[in-house]
Design an enzyme around this catalytic site. Structure first.
Site: not given
Ligand code: ATP
Ligand code: MG
Length: 137
Positions: A9, A49, A57, A85, A91, A102, A112, A115, A126
């Site tokens: 990212k 997304y 968010f 993962r 996350t 992370r 973070n 992805h 994707e």
């Molecule tokens: P990613 O999809 O980026 O790999 P992830 O699968 O660990 O991350 P997801 O639940 O898919 O997490 O959320 C997608 C992204 O949205 C997260 O990587 C984070 O940057 C953001 N995000 C998730 N939860 C929050 C939150 N509570 N507040 C702010 N941003 C969030």
């Molecule tokens: Mg995700």
């Protein structure tokens, strides 16, 4: 052999740790089948997304993902999706296990660092979003 999509990212690209993160993948049995640096448009990030469109968010997530270039890669190997993962960590970097990407490179739940696809079905979608067949080898 599984394939999964990784995105380094904007925060991690800005920190100049692309090579260090790609090394985590290669050092842990994943092969880089494709990689490129991309500046996403707002429409790109919203489409990528889209599953999170209703989350509170979403706007911040899109703004963050277009705040600078990202490095997208196809990672290949045994259990590539789950392995990536695991290497990424939780996350929220404050909850990420020691030694994960992370924990080592991320600042906050928005910024973070990486992805990773969360299922094989999403990985296929994707990968197609970013790469043509001839770019994956
Ligand atoms: P990613 O999809 O980026 O790999 P992830 O699968 O660990 O991350 P997801 O639940 O898919 O997490 O959320 C997608 C992204 O949205 C997260 O990587 C984070 O940057 C953001 N995000 C998730 N939860 C929050 C939150 N509570 N507040 C702010 N941003 C969030
Ligand atoms: Mg995700």
């Amino acid at each position: 052999m599984e394939q999964t999509l990784s995105i380094i990212k904007p925060d991690a690209v800005a920190k100049n740790v692309v090579g260090k993160i790609l090394d985590r993948f290669e050092s842990n049995g994943l092969r880089i089948a494709a990689t490129k640096k991309v500046q996403l448009s707002k429409a790109d990030a919203e489409a990528f997304y889209a599953v999170h469109a209703e989350r509170p968010f979403f706007g911040e997530l899109v703004d963050f993902m277009i705040s600078g270039p990202v490095v997208v890669s196809v990672l290949e190997g045994e259990d590539a999706m789950a392995k990536n993962r695991d290497l990424m960590g939780a996350t929220n970097p404050k909850e990420a296990a020691a030694g994960t990407i992370r924990a080592d490179f991320a600042e906050s739940i928005d910024a973070n660092a990486v992805h990773g696809s969360d299922s094989l079905e999403n990985a296929a979608i994707e990968i197609k979003f970013f790469f043509s067949d001839r770019e994956i080898c």
